[in-house]
Motif scaffolding. Structure first.
Motif, PDB file in Angstrom:
ATOM      1  N   LEU A  39       0.863  -1.178   0.000  1.00  0.00           N
ATOM      2  CA  LEU A  39       0.000   0.000   0.000  1.00  0.00           C
ATOM      3  C   LEU A  39       0.896   1.224   0.000  1.00  0.00           C
ATOM      4  CD1 LEU A  39      -2.599   1.650   0.296  1.00  0.00           C
ATOM      5  CD2 LEU A  39      -2.535   1.168   2.767  1.00  0.00           C
ATOM      6  N   VAL A  40       0.773   2.041  -1.035  1.00  0.00           N
ATOM      7  CA  VAL A  40       1.598   3.244  -1.166  1.00  0.00           C
ATOM      8  C   VAL A  40       0.695   4.465  -1.082  1.00  0.00           C
ATOM      9  CG1 VAL A  40       3.274   4.502  -2.565  1.00  0.00           C
ATOM     10  CG2 VAL A  40       3.230   1.987  -2.630  1.00  0.00           C
ATOM     11  N   MET A  41       0.939   5.306  -0.101  1.00  0.00           N
ATOM     12  CA  MET A  41       0.178   6.534   0.054  1.00  0.00           C
ATOM     13  C   MET A  41       0.792   7.641  -0.817  1.00  0.00           C
ATOM     14  SD  MET A  41      -1.774   5.029   2.117  1.00  0.00           S
ATOM     15  CE  MET A  41      -2.933   6.398   2.234  1.00  0.00           C
ATOM     16  N   GLY A  42      -0.028   8.602  -1.194  1.00  0.00           N
ATOM     17  CA  GLY A  42       0.470   9.697  -2.030  1.00  0.00           C
ATOM     18  C   GLY A  42       1.045   9.205  -3.333  1.00  0.00           C
ATOM     19  N   ALA A  43       0.436   8.169  -3.889  1.00  0.00           N
ATOM     20  CA  ALA A  43       1.024   7.468  -5.031  1.00  0.00           C
ATOM     21  C   ALA A  43       0.690   8.071  -6.375  1.00  0.00           C
ATOM     22  CB  ALA A  43       0.603   5.995  -5.000  1.00  0.00           C
ATOM     23  N   VAL A  51      -7.352  -5.243   1.122  1.00  0.00           N
ATOM     24  CA  VAL A  51      -7.256  -6.664   1.498  1.00  0.00           C
ATOM     25  C   VAL A  51      -8.155  -7.522   0.617  1.00  0.00           C
ATOM     26  CG1 VAL A  51      -7.685  -8.321   3.353  1.00  0.00           C
ATOM     27  CG2 VAL A  51      -6.576  -6.135   3.860  1.00  0.00           C
ATOM     28  N   GLU A  52      -9.364  -7.046   0.342  1.00  0.00           N
ATOM     29  CA  GLU A  52     -10.289  -7.810  -0.489  1.00  0.00           C
ATOM     30  C   GLU A  52      -9.773  -7.960  -1.914  1.00  0.00           C
ATOM     31  OE1 GLU A  52     -14.970  -7.758  -1.989  1.00  0.00           O
ATOM     32  OE2 GLU A  52     -14.229  -6.225  -0.619  1.00  0.00           O
ATOM     33  N   ALA A  53      -9.192  -6.895  -2.464  1.00  0.00           N
ATOM     34  CA  ALA A  53      -8.765  -6.917  -3.868  1.00  0.00           C
ATOM     35  C   ALA A  53      -7.389  -7.558  -4.072  1.00  0.00           C
ATOM     36  CB  ALA A  53      -8.745  -5.494  -4.425  1.00  0.00           C
ATOM     37  N   LEU A  54      -6.459  -7.325  -3.121  1.00  0.00           N
ATOM     38  CA  LEU A  54      -5.066  -7.727  -3.346  1.00  0.00           C
ATOM     39  C   LEU A  54      -4.500  -8.662  -2.285  1.00  0.00           C
ATOM     40  CD1 LEU A  54      -3.586  -4.239  -4.386  1.00  0.00           C
ATOM     41  CD2 LEU A  54      -4.494  -6.026  -5.889  1.00  0.00           C
ATOM     42  N   GLY A  55      -5.175  -8.747  -1.141  1.00  0.00           N
ATOM     43  CA  GLY A  55      -4.668  -9.592  -0.071  1.00  0.00           C
ATOM     44  C   GLY A  55      -4.143  -8.767   1.090  1.00  0.00           C
ATOM     45  N   PRO A  56      -3.810  -9.415   2.218  1.00  0.00           N
ATOM     46  CA  PRO A  56      -3.303  -8.708   3.397  1.00  0.00           C
ATOM     47  C   PRO A  56      -2.057  -7.885   3.066  1.00  0.00           C
ATOM     48  CG  PRO A  56      -3.837 -10.974   3.952  1.00  0.00           C
ATOM     49  CD  PRO A  56      -3.924 -10.871   2.455  1.00  0.00           C
ATOM     50  N   ILE A  57      -1.958  -6.736   3.675  1.00  0.00           N
ATOM     51  CA  ILE A  57      -0.879  -5.801   3.344  1.00  0.00           C
ATOM     52  C   ILE A  57       0.427  -6.241   3.996  1.00  0.00           C
ATOM     53  CG2 ILE A  57      -0.093  -3.403   3.614  1.00  0.00           C
ATOM     54  CD1 ILE A  57      -3.167  -2.678   3.547  1.00  0.00           C
ATOM     55  N   ASP A  58       1.452  -6.412   3.162  1.00  0.00           N
ATOM     56  CA  ASP A  58       2.787  -6.796   3.628  1.00  0.00           C
ATOM     57  C   ASP A  58       3.703  -5.592   3.791  1.00  0.00           C
ATOM     58  OD1 ASP A  58       2.571  -9.822   3.381  1.00  0.00           O
ATOM     59  OD2 ASP A  58       2.093  -9.227   1.323  1.00  0.00           O
ATOM     60  N   VAL A  59       3.513  -4.602   2.925  1.00  0.00           N
ATOM     61  CA  VAL A  59       4.393  -3.432   2.898  1.00  0.00           C
ATOM     62  C   VAL A  59       3.534  -2.176   2.902  1.00  0.00           C
ATOM     63  CG1 VAL A  59       6.134  -2.147   1.595  1.00  0.00           C
ATOM     64  CG2 VAL A  59       6.182  -4.658   1.608  1.00  0.00           C
ATOM     65  N   LEU A  60       3.803  -1.279   3.844  1.00  0.00           N
ATOM     66  CA  LEU A  60       3.121   0.013   3.890  1.00  0.00           C
ATOM     67  C   LEU A  60       4.139   1.111   3.655  1.00  0.00           C
ATOM     68  CD1 LEU A  60       0.750   1.943   4.510  1.00  0.00           C
ATOM     69  CD2 LEU A  60       1.348   1.735   6.942  1.00  0.00           C
ATOM     70  N   VAL A  61       3.882   1.942   2.645  1.00  0.00           N
ATOM     71  CA  VAL A  61       4.736   3.096   2.380  1.00  0.00           C
ATOM     72  C   VAL A  61       3.944   4.350   2.735  1.00  0.00           C
ATOM     73  CG1 VAL A  61       6.085   4.377   0.684  1.00  0.00           C
ATOM     74  CG2 VAL A  61       5.955   1.874   0.538  1.00  0.00           C
ATOM     75  N   ASN A  62       4.302   4.962   3.846  1.00  0.00           N
ATOM     76  CA  ASN A  62       3.659   6.195   4.295  1.00  0.00           C
ATOM     77  C   ASN A  62       4.308   7.381   3.596  1.00  0.00           C
ATOM     78  OD1 ASN A  62       1.819   5.150   6.337  1.00  0.00           O
ATOM     79  ND2 ASN A  62       3.643   4.653   7.539  1.00  0.00           N
ATOM     80  N   ASN A  63       3.561   8.013   2.730  1.00  0.00           N
ATOM     81  CA  ASN A  63       4.090   9.130   1.942  1.00  0.00           C
ATOM     82  C   ASN A  63       3.005  10.196   1.880  1.00  0.00           C
ATOM     83  OD1 ASN A  63       5.756  10.561   0.007  1.00  0.00           O
ATOM     84  ND2 ASN A  63       4.376   9.786  -1.573  1.00  0.00           N
ATOM     85  N   THR A  64       3.214  11.308   2.572  1.00  0.00           N
ATOM     86  CA  THR A  64       2.189  12.343   2.648  1.00  0.00           C
ATOM     87  C   THR A  64       2.631  13.596   1.911  1.00  0.00           C
ATOM     88  OG1 THR A  64       3.009  13.439   4.650  1.00  0.00           O
ATOM     89  CG2 THR A  64       1.590  11.499   4.946  1.00  0.00           C
ATOM     90  N   GLY A  65       1.673  14.413   1.539  1.00  0.00           N
ATOM     91  CA  GLY A  65       1.989  15.702   0.953  1.00  0.00           C
ATOM     92  C   GLY A  65       2.552  16.647   2.002  1.00  0.00           C
ATOM     93  N   GLY A  66       3.118  17.750   1.523  1.00  0.00           N
ATOM     94  CA  GLY A  66       3.709  18.708   2.442  1.00  0.00           C
ATOM     95  C   GLY A  66       2.827  19.926   2.639  1.00  0.00           C
ATOM     96  N   PRO A  67       2.988  20.598   3.777  1.00  0.00           N
ATOM     97  CA  PRO A  67       2.223  21.815   4.040  1.00  0.00           C
ATOM     98  C   PRO A  67       2.799  22.988   3.248  1.00  0.00           C
ATOM     99  CG  PRO A  67       3.791  21.452   5.789  1.00  0.00           C
ATOM    100  CD  PRO A  67       3.914  20.278   4.864  1.00  0.00           C
ATOM    101  N   PRO A  68       2.114  24.116   3.242  1.00  0.00           N
ATOM    102  CA  PRO A  68       2.638  25.276   2.541  1.00  0.00           C
ATOM    103  C   PRO A  68       3.877  25.822   3.239  1.00  0.00           C
ATOM    104  CG  PRO A  68       0.712  25.873   3.827  1.00  0.00           C
ATOM    105  CD  PRO A  68       0.815  24.383   3.868  1.00  0.00           C
ATOM    106  N   PRO A  69       4.753  26.509   2.508  1.00  0.00           N
ATOM    107  CA  PRO A  69       5.900  27.155   3.164  1.00  0.00           C
ATOM    108  C   PRO A  69       5.423  28.182   4.179  1.00  0.00           C
ATOM    109  CG  PRO A  69       6.172  27.121   0.768  1.00  0.00           C
ATOM    110  CD  PRO A  69       4.762  26.715   1.046  1.00  0.00           C
ATOM    111  N   THR A  70       5.971  28.115   5.387  1.00  0.00           N
ATOM    112  CA  THR A  70       5.628  29.077   6.440  1.00  0.00           C
ATOM    113  C   THR A  70       6.799  29.200   7.407  1.00  0.00           C
ATOM    114  OG1 THR A  70       4.715  27.399   7.923  1.00  0.00           O
ATOM    115  CG2 THR A  70       3.161  28.486   6.435  1.00  0.00           C
ATOM    116  N   THR A 118       8.416   5.017   6.022  1.00  0.00           N
ATOM    117  CA  THR A 118       7.825   6.343   6.108  1.00  0.00           C
ATOM    118  C   THR A 118       8.742   7.367   5.458  1.00  0.00           C
ATOM    119  OG1 THR A 118       6.692   5.715   8.159  1.00  0.00           O
ATOM    120  CG2 THR A 118       6.863   8.071   7.663  1.00  0.00           C
ATOM    121  N   SER A 119       8.218   8.038   4.464  1.00  0.00           N
ATOM    122  CA  SER A 119       8.975   9.069   3.749  1.00  0.00           C
ATOM    123  C   SER A 119       8.779  10.410   4.454  1.00  0.00           C
ATOM    124  CB  SER A 119       8.493   9.149   2.298  1.00  0.00           C
ATOM    125  OG  SER A 119       9.202  10.148   1.588  1.00  0.00           O
TER     126      SER A 119
END
Length: 261
Positions: A11-15, A79-98, A140-141
């Motif tokens: 599962l890759v977030m922010g993909a 899980v239903e479509a691909l199976g139990p998650i083995d690898v989680l990649v936490n990748n989120t967007g960034g906030p505005p410059p402040t 986690t990125s």
């Protein structure tokens, strides 16, 4: 080198973006099944379609990280479509410059929820299945700002750094279960986010963006911005069976940019 990812569910977030898209496609080329999540469904579909066109298996998901209530349903879809998650990649967007000072509490709260609480909550949802199978990867990125705070990115520096402490603590807790937890931090990788930050700096300083980019690359020993694929290759290794003794680490992919040891 066989990374041992064939048939594993990632599962890759922010993909839908540059880094997340490159990570997703790299994992798919190694034979993994990849759930591609992004706040913009069309962007997620583009990444998933590219994987499927190359004979991979993928699922596109619209996922707003600020909405914690949808996490159980989204995990169930994967899980239903691909199976139990083995690898989680936490990748989120960034906030505005402040700056770090003078920001409204509501702004801090908004980005803490999307950048930190979401990562923790999603990880907590996938850990029970990983523990039951005795194997898992939590990656986690973050940002180079967690080592050397970046001027005018006060919110990002503070919130992403909290994930480093969380990941290090988590690594000790889940290690006995065969699960690793690592932080990967990009330097200046050529993505739309970096282009946006360069544009904002050029605007603030009333300079051509070409000057800003030239100044930026001159501070990098390799004298260039990194490519998303170069970052994705490191993430794929950490996701693999070959990285079994790497945990609790902070891995820099920065071309030598960060000057501290």
């Amino acid at each position: 080198m066989d990374l041992g990812l064939s048939g594993k569910t990632c599962l890759v977030m922010g993909a839908g973006g540059g880094l997340g898209g490159a990570i997703s496609q790299t994992l798919a080329r190694e034979g993994a099944y990849v759930a591609v999540a992004d706040i913009a469904l069309e962007a997620a579909k583009q990444t998933a379609d590219a994987i499927i066109a190359s004979s991979g298996k993928s699922l596109a998901l619209q996922w707003d990280l600020a909405d914690l209530s949808i996490i159980p349903d989204r995990i169930a879809e994967v899980v239903e479509a691909l199976g139990p998650i083995d690898v989680l990649v936490n990748n989120t967007g960034g906030p505005p410059p402040t700056p770090a000072s003078g920001q409204e509490p509501e702004l801090w709260e908004k980005h803490f929820k999307a950048m930190v609480l979401s990562v923790i909550a999603i990880t907590d949802q996938v850990l029970p299945n990983m523990r039951s199978r005795g194997w898992g990867r939590i990656i986690t990125s973050t940002s180079s700002g967690v080592v050397a705070p970046i001027p005018n990115l006060g919110i990002s520096n503070a919130l992403r750094l909290s994930l480093v402490g969380w990941s290090k603590t988590l690594a000790r807790e889940v290690g006995p279960d065969g699960i690793t937890a690592n932080i990967v931090l990009p330097g200046r990788i050529a993505t739309s986010r970096i282009t946006f930050l360069d544009e904002q700096k050029a605007k603030r300083e009333n300079r051509p963006i070409s000057d800003v980019m030239r100044e930026s690359t001159s501070s990098i020993p390799l004298q260039r911005y990194g490519e998303p694929q170069e970052y994705a290759d490191v993430v794929a290794f950490l996701a693999s069976t070959r990285s079994s003794y790497v945990s609790g680490s902070v891995i820099r992919v920065d071309g030598g940019m960060i000057q501290s040891i």
